[in-house]
Design a protein around this motif. Structure first.
Motif, PDB file in Angstrom:
ATOM      1  N   UNK A  55       0.821  -1.227   0.000  1.00  0.00           N
ATOM      2  CA  UNK A  55       0.000   0.000   0.000  1.00  0.00           C
ATOM      3  C   UNK A  55       0.848   1.269   0.000  1.00  0.00           C
ATOM      4  N   UNK A  56       2.152   1.158   0.258  1.00  0.00           N
ATOM      5  CA  UNK A  56       3.049   2.324   0.331  1.00  0.00           C
ATOM      6  C   UNK A  56       3.730   2.520  -1.012  1.00  0.00           C
ATOM      7  N   UNK A  57       3.540   3.704  -1.583  1.00  0.00           N
ATOM      8  CA  UNK A  57       4.152   4.019  -2.875  1.00  0.00           C
ATOM      9  C   UNK A  57       5.601   4.440  -2.730  1.00  0.00           C
ATOM     10  N   UNK A  58       5.916   5.164  -1.653  1.00  0.00           N
ATOM     11  CA  UNK A  58       7.284   5.635  -1.457  1.00  0.00           C
ATOM     12  C   UNK A  58       7.471   5.975   0.017  1.00  0.00           C
ATOM     13  N   UNK A  59       8.708   5.997   0.470  1.00  0.00           N
ATOM     14  CA  UNK A  59       9.007   6.312   1.871  1.00  0.00           C
ATOM     15  C   UNK A  59      10.368   6.966   1.945  1.00  0.00           C
ATOM     16  N   UNK A  60      10.500   7.914   2.859  1.00  0.00           N
ATOM     17  CA  UNK A  60      11.782   8.585   3.054  1.00  0.00           C
ATOM     18  C   UNK A  60      12.064   8.730   4.537  1.00  0.00           C
ATOM     19  N   UNK A  61      13.347   8.835   4.830  1.00  0.00           N
ATOM     20  CA  UNK A  61      13.818   8.953   6.208  1.00  0.00           C
ATOM     21  C   UNK A  61      14.958   9.950   6.193  1.00  0.00           C
ATOM     22  N   UNK A  62      14.894  10.950   7.063  1.00  0.00           N
ATOM     23  CA  UNK A  62      15.928  11.983   7.044  1.00  0.00           C
ATOM     24  C   UNK A  62      16.108  12.580   8.439  1.00  0.00           C
ATOM     25  N   UNK A  63      17.250  13.203   8.638  1.00  0.00           N
ATOM     26  CA  UNK A  63      17.520  13.921   9.886  1.00  0.00           C
ATOM     27  C   UNK A  63      17.443  15.418   9.613  1.00  0.00           C
ATOM     28  N   UNK A  64      17.251  16.172  10.680  1.00  0.00           N
ATOM     29  CA  UNK A  64      17.137  17.624  10.550  1.00  0.00           C
ATOM     30  C   UNK A  64      17.834  18.288  11.722  1.00  0.00           C
ATOM     31  N   UNK A  65      18.694  19.235  11.430  1.00  0.00           N
ATOM     32  CA  UNK A  65      19.357  20.024  12.463  1.00  0.00           C
ATOM     33  C   UNK A  65      18.921  21.471  12.310  1.00  0.00           C
ATOM     34  N   UNK A  66      18.274  21.988  13.336  1.00  0.00           N
ATOM     35  CA  UNK A  66      17.722  23.341  13.260  1.00  0.00           C
ATOM     36  C   UNK A  66      18.818  24.404  13.258  1.00  0.00           C
ATOM     37  N   UNK A  67      19.876  24.179  14.033  1.00  0.00           N
ATOM     38  CA  UNK A  67      20.964  25.157  14.098  1.00  0.00           C
ATOM     39  C   UNK A  67      22.258  24.409  14.382  1.00  0.00           C
ATOM     40  N   UNK A  68      23.146  24.404  13.409  1.00  0.00           N
ATOM     41  CA  UNK A  68      24.404  23.691  13.570  1.00  0.00           C
ATOM     42  C   UNK A  68      25.571  24.555  13.088  1.00  0.00           C
ATOM     43  N   UNK A  69      26.782  24.014  13.219  1.00  0.00           N
ATOM     44  CA  UNK A  69      27.996  24.761  12.877  1.00  0.00           C
ATOM     45  C   UNK A  69      28.672  24.120  11.677  1.00  0.00           C
ATOM     46  N   UNK A  70      28.966  24.941  10.671  1.00  0.00           N
ATOM     47  CA  UNK A  70      29.686  24.455   9.494  1.00  0.00           C
ATOM     48  C   UNK A  70      30.862  25.378   9.226  1.00  0.00           C
ATOM     49  N   UNK A  71      31.812  24.871   8.458  1.00  0.00           N
ATOM     50  CA  UNK A  71      32.990  25.669   8.131  1.00  0.00           C
ATOM     51  C   UNK A  71      33.055  25.850   6.616  1.00  0.00           C
ATOM     52  N   UNK A  72      33.124  27.112   6.189  1.00  0.00           N
ATOM     53  CA  UNK A  72      33.255  27.466   4.777  1.00  0.00           C
ATOM     54  C   UNK A  72      34.458  28.390   4.641  1.00  0.00           C
ATOM     55  N   UNK A  73      35.366  28.031   3.745  1.00  0.00           N
ATOM     56  CA  UNK A  73      36.559  28.868   3.544  1.00  0.00           C
ATOM     57  C   UNK A  73      37.275  29.137   4.873  1.00  0.00           C
ATOM     58  N   UNK A  74      37.406  28.094   5.707  1.00  0.00           N
ATOM     59  CA  UNK A  74      38.084  28.195   7.010  1.00  0.00           C
ATOM     60  C   UNK A  74      37.368  29.133   7.975  1.00  0.00           C
ATOM     61  N   UNK A  75      36.102  29.421   7.701  1.00  0.00           N
ATOM     62  CA  UNK A  75      35.320  30.285   8.588  1.00  0.00           C
ATOM     63  C   UNK A  75      34.146  29.485   9.154  1.00  0.00           C
ATOM     64  N   UNK A  76      34.014  29.449  10.467  1.00  0.00           N
ATOM     65  CA  UNK A  76      32.908  28.742  11.110  1.00  0.00           C
ATOM     66  C   UNK A  76      31.685  29.645  11.166  1.00  0.00           C
ATOM     67  N   UNK A  77      30.558  29.118  10.722  1.00  0.00           N
ATOM     68  CA  UNK A  77      29.312  29.884  10.728  1.00  0.00           C
ATOM     69  C   UNK A  77      28.194  29.001  11.270  1.00  0.00           C
TER      70      UNK A  77
END
Length: 794
Positions: free
Chosen positions: A87-109
């Motif tokens: 009865x299920x046509x498709x299913x997905x599973x995912x995580x979500x982080x509302x506010x996290x830290x990433x580094x771009x061009x050696x800069x943490x944002x």
């Protein structure tokens, strides 16, 4: 013919400028108010409806059978199990982080809305690629970024092939380095799923996802797309059967779970789970906003009809003269209908232009996300209903109260009965009733919100600033100890979750009682900083490190009811075998009860796990001396720059964060206050129209009474007496209506104020004062008029 009538209507409206401007402005205010509230409600209700086949998409909710407080996240086995159901046509599973830290061009944002997804997510939620192939999400350690993210951080530079370093992801450190392989279209405004970065589930996160099917951990969101016509109940039963028959049921954690499927279109307004992907500010108030919208519109239309009525009665001789020279009734009705449509059309245009001009103010003042989407049909249906309603009511009034049962000669001579007064009286009573209800609601909402804000929460939020720490490579105690030397700083405490932040749960099975407790990680100084007092303190202050479990008094009483003494509880816990990755944590203290989130919810079981882990300092709570807020903040910023020179200081005051938990109520307070005032102003226009009409009808009576010696104050009293009775009748009608509506609204709160009698009495007195002041002005004009003018033609 149409052009002739239209030109005649325009000339008539220009000639009666005072009447036209008054009526247009009154109706414009009402229509603008209706559009603001009604369109906002429709925008809120239309969330996620642009997603293809949204009626077939559901979110799976799973929670232990004895827990009523559900999470939006659910168990990890669900996707794999659901894909086996025909009865299920498709299913997905995912995580979500509302506010996290990433580094771009050696800069943490800091970055909002970071998701780790699969290919099914792209399909179910109709993700659009602007650059790159969406199917590449199956590759390890790749990422798609939104168009908005690309413009913000890469500007005109091509981001494809560059890398993002995820420094943390839902408290998991070093989530990996991801190559950017595509740019996706920004999420639409009306969706509960926002994403700025989509990460692959393969690579760094692969091991964690692979283990979800064998663990009772609720880290991911599960969404299912059912085949057309399939009942969600069937899938719920199948998931439950699959769980009960699997080995997962016997693993560590609760043995019995319940499952539920929530429709995609219901999530934004009807779901109130923990870890919602996007919080709705209007869950409690959305239906009330709808009621207020239609009430304001109805009051303004009634006011409009009242003014039209007064004007039409003054023109009754004109209708008689036109009839005497051969005009058919349908031509007269056609003329009235055209004039009304012209007035309404001008009012609608003015209201829409006014809304566009003040839209930034609306969004800022009411703290809502308001916009008019002119490509949606609801706007034009609303306009059509307003035009037809006002036009038909006015035409019906002329047909049945001016032209019916009156001969042409009687109409010309003004010998008709005063049937219009009998119609306007109930309309006026209705208007006053609405005004009293609005005033009562405003007073009660203010009383309830003041009660909530003044209610002790069990901790002290004043002068506490919360710093968000992202760099755990250094010992945060070094930074904290330097701050403690400052005279402006009273105390400092560490925690992984500030009050109001979603907590983790702790199963109470090991304590011999049912249920789960709220749980957060902290250090011992956190209690002093937050002003949380100990009821029982078993801490050994001579120890270098303080580790253990501190529970609230609510949980302590439950445990004592079950085990009688702490010794019996400890003995019971020592007999329970531990698994290889578990260790027993002793209870080292009991603190006073407190409201972790807000006064919407009752106090429940709560546990603090104390420890010296650096990650417990994710949110550093600093209490500043009340007299040194500015200098204290300067000290914090200076020390932060010394210890974390590459990291921007992010902070908030605890008072502000607690106030945000009552944002829905504050929005309601502002809306009720402003729209109640607007409703009163519109009501004043209607009352003025009716009082003018009645005084005009009784002009000759007033003249005769004055000739016979009646004083001005006696005539004013006579004219005001009827209005006083109308207000009294409206008060009797409004009290049960207002009481019922407000009693239902108060059910949303665990702690609520009383429905005091003085609220309704004060509302009635205010309405009486408004009505009598408005009427007295017209009565005074009529009473002071020269009686010779009234009787010269008698």
């Amino acid at each position: 013919m149409l052009w002739y009538h239209l030109k005649l209507s325009v000339l008539r409206l220009i000639k009666n400028r005072v009447f036209s401007v008054t009526n247009i402005l009154g109706l414009s205010f009402g229509i603008a108010s209706f559009f603001v509230l009604f369109i906002h409600v429709q925008n809120e209700r239309s969330y996620d409806r642009d997603i293809k086949d949204y009626e077939q998409i559901y979110r799976v909710i799973s929670s232990p059978s004895h827990i009523d407080d559900a999470w939006a996240r659910s168990l990890g086995f669900i996707k794999e199990a659901a894909m086996q159901f025909p009865e299920v046509e498709n299913a997905t599973q995912f995580s979500h982080s509302k506010l996290e830290t990433i580094k771009i061009h050696d800069q943490s944002v800091s970055q909002n809305d970071v998701l780790s997804v699969d290919t099914n997510f792209m399909s179910i939620f109709c993700v659009e690629s602007l650059l790159g192939d969406l199917s590449e999400i199956v590759k390890p350690n790749v990422a798609f970024i939104s168009e908005r993210f690309a413009k913000k951080y890469f500007k005109s530079e091509n981001p494809i092939g560059q890398y993002l370093e995820i420094e943390s992801l839902q408290l998991e450190k070093g989530a990996g380095r991801y190559e950017i392989v595509g740019i996706i279209r920004n999420t639409p405004l009306k969706t509960h799923i926002n994403y700025e970065i989509l990460l692959s589930q393969k690579g760094s996160l692969g091991e964690r996802y692979a283990s979800l099917g064998t663990r009772k951990i609720q880290w991911v969101y599960n969404y299912l797309k059912l085949k057309q016509g399939v009942s969600p109940t069937i899938i719920t039963d199948k998931i439950l059967t699959h769980f009960n028959n699997s080995s997962l049921r016997q693993t560590r954690g609760p043995k019995d779970y319940k499952f539920n499927l929530l429709s995609l279109s219901d999530i934004h307004l009807k779901s109130d789970c923990r870890f919602e992907l996007k919080e709705s500010r209007t869950k409690i108030n959305i239906n009330l906003f709808t009621i207020i919208a239609f009430v304001i519109l109805l009051v303004s239309l009634i006011n409009f009809v009242s003014l039209i009525t007064v004007n039409l009665f003054k023109r009754s001789k004109e209708f008689g003269l036109k009839s005497s020279i051969g005009a058919h009734k349908k031509h007269l009705l056609y003329q009235v209908f055209l004039e009304v449509l012209l007035l309404c059309s001008v009012s609608i245009v003015i209201s829409l232009l006014g809304i566009e001009l003040i839209k930034p103010f609306i969004n800022q003042f009411y703290e809502i996300q308001f916009d008019i989407f002119y490509d949606e049909s609801i706007i034009y249906w609303s306009i059509l209903i307003i035009l037809l309603f006002s036009g038909l009511i006015s035409v019906l009034f002329v047909r049945f109260f001016i032209l019916k049962n009156n001969s042409t000669s009687e109409t010309i001579k003004g010998l008709r009965s005063l049937t219009g007064k009998r119609l306007l009286q109930p309309l006026m009573i209705f208007q006053i009733t609405i005004v009293i209800v609005l005033i009562s609601a405003t007073l009660l909402v203010n009383k309830q919100i003041d009660y909530l804000l003044d209610k002790p929460l069990g901790f002290n939020t004043h002068n506490i600033v919360v710093l968000r720490l992202k760099d755990f490579s250094k010992d945060p105690n070094i930074f904290a100890n330097e701050l403690r030397k400052k005279s402006q700083i009273e105390s400092i405490g560490f925690t992984r979750q500030y009050f109001g932040y979603p907590t983790q749960t702790f199963s109470l099975d090991g304590f011999g009682i049912e249920g789960n407790a709220e749980m957060s990680f902290a250090d011992y100084d956190f209690f002093k900083t937050m002003g949380i007092h100990f009821v029982h303190n078993f801490v050994n202050p001579s120890r270098d490190t303080i580790e253990g479990m501190v529970i609230n008094n609510h949980l302590y009483k439950r445990l004592i009811d079950k085990h009688k003494t702490l010794e019996n509880l400890n003995s019971y816990r020592s007999d329970i075998p531990l698994e290889a990755d578990q260790r027993r944590v002793d209870i080292i203290g009991v603190v006073d009860d407190f409201n972790y989130s807000s006064a919407h919810n009752p106090i429940g079981d709560y546990i603090f796990l104390l420890g010296e882990s650096r990650y417990n300092a994710r949110f550093i709570h600093v209490r500043i001396s009340p007299q040194n807020i500015k200098t204290g903040m300067k000290c914090i910023q200076d020390e932060w720059s010394k210890h974390y020179p590459k990291e921007k200081l992010e902070y908030f005051f605890m008072d502000d964060k607690i106030a945000q938990q009552y944002q829905s109520e504050n929005i309601l307070r502002k809306i009720l206050m402003s729209f109640s005032i607007l409703g009163i102003l519109i009501g004043i226009i209607g009352i003025s129209a009716l009082s003018y009409f009645i005084s005009e009808q009784r002009t000759k009576e007033i003249g005769i009474r004055k000739v016979n010696g009646a004083q001005t104050h006696e005539i004013i009293t006579m004219l005001n007496r009827d209005f006083g009775w109308w207000v009294f009748i409206a008060f009797i009608i409004s009290c049960p209506l207002a009481w019922y509506a407000m009693d239902k609204w108060l059910e949303n709160f665990a702690y609520k104020t009383e429905l005091s009698w003085w609220i309704f009495v004060l509302s009635g007195l205010i309405a009486m004062g408004i009505a009598l002041l408005t009427v007295s002005f017209q009565s005074w004009r009529a009473a002071t008029r020269n009686p010779v003018e009234s009787l010269r033609y008698e």
